[in-house]
Write an enzyme that holds these catalytic residues in place. Structure first.
Site, mmCIF file in Angstrom:
data_model
loop_
_atom_site.group_PDB
_atom_site.id
_atom_site.type_symbol
_atom_site.label_atom_id
_atom_site.label_comp_id
_atom_site.label_asym_id
_atom_site.label_seq_id
_atom_site.Cartn_x
_atom_site.Cartn_y
_atom_site.Cartn_z
ATOM 1 C CG HIS A 20 39.804 50.539 37.903
ATOM 2 N ND1 HIS A 20 39.340 49.443 38.590
ATOM 3 C CD2 HIS A 20 39.491 51.622 38.660
ATOM 4 C CE1 HIS A 20 38.763 49.845 39.710
ATOM 5 N NE2 HIS A 20 38.848 51.167 39.773
ATOM 6 C CD GLU A 21 40.868 55.154 38.295
ATOM 7 O OE1 GLU A 21 39.957 56.002 38.353
ATOM 8 O OE2 GLU A 21 41.067 54.314 39.187
ATOM 9 C CG HIS A 24 35.904 54.619 37.867
ATOM 10 N ND1 HIS A 24 34.877 53.943 38.477
ATOM 11 C CD2 HIS A 24 37.043 54.207 38.490
ATOM 12 C CE1 HIS A 24 35.372 53.148 39.412
ATOM 13 N NE2 HIS A 24 36.688 53.285 39.431
#
Length: 170
Positions: A20-21, A24
């Protein structure tokens, strides 16, 4: 405490948060913000993410999983971005905000594919049972992470998506 479930849930959560990170950071980097890239956070290696956010990546997940006896998982982290870049590029910032939940949806889709491939696990084969249970956990946890993160409230990603796509008020 079922320690096998504890460890599996913790590893799935850490991998899911890392993906997820990293999504980003990758999206921000592709959009012109090198902040996460320069800090080594555009990676699926969980170690840099854990070093940056040990509370959200390790401590909180361990406590929540342990206290809930393996029925809940929670944790969190944040990808560093340049706020000036986000202000100058609201649509790119909105895409960067959406990238994390989209990564979780992609992981859930891969897990669904694994479940379809496995079919009904052979109860006499511990490996297929474990693979099926793990794929189910990956799918469920990532769908929950994506849904939860798309809430349009700060500090969740949904707030960044909404603010980046909303017309500027002057």
């Amino acid at each position: 405490m079922d320690w096998e479930r504890f460890i599996t849930l913790l590893l799935v959560l850490i991998f899911s948060l890392t993906a997820h990170e990293a999504a980003h950071g990758l999206t921000a980097w592709l959009g012109g913000d090198r902040t996460a890239k320069d800090r080594g956070l555009v990676t699926l290696n969980p170690i840099p993410h854990m070093k940056r956010e040990p509370m959200g990546m390790i401590v909180v997940p361990v406590i929540v999983i342990f206290v809930s006896n393996g029925t809940l998982a929670a944790g969190g982290a944040s990808a560093p971005i340049d706020p000036n870049w986000a202000d100058k590029n609201p649509k790119k910032a909105a895409l960067m905000s959406a990238a994390g939940p989209l990564a979780n949806v992609a992981l859930a889709a891969i897990a669904f594919g694994v479940l379809c491939y496995i079919g009904r696990p052979d109860v006499n084969n511990d490996m297929t049972v474990f693979a099926g249970q793990t794929a189910w956990l990956v799918m469920l946890l990532n769908l929950l992470l994506a849904t939860f993160n798309l809430m349009p409230l700060p500090p969740f990603d949904g707030a960044g998506v909404v603010s980046g796509l909303a017309p500027a008020v002057r």
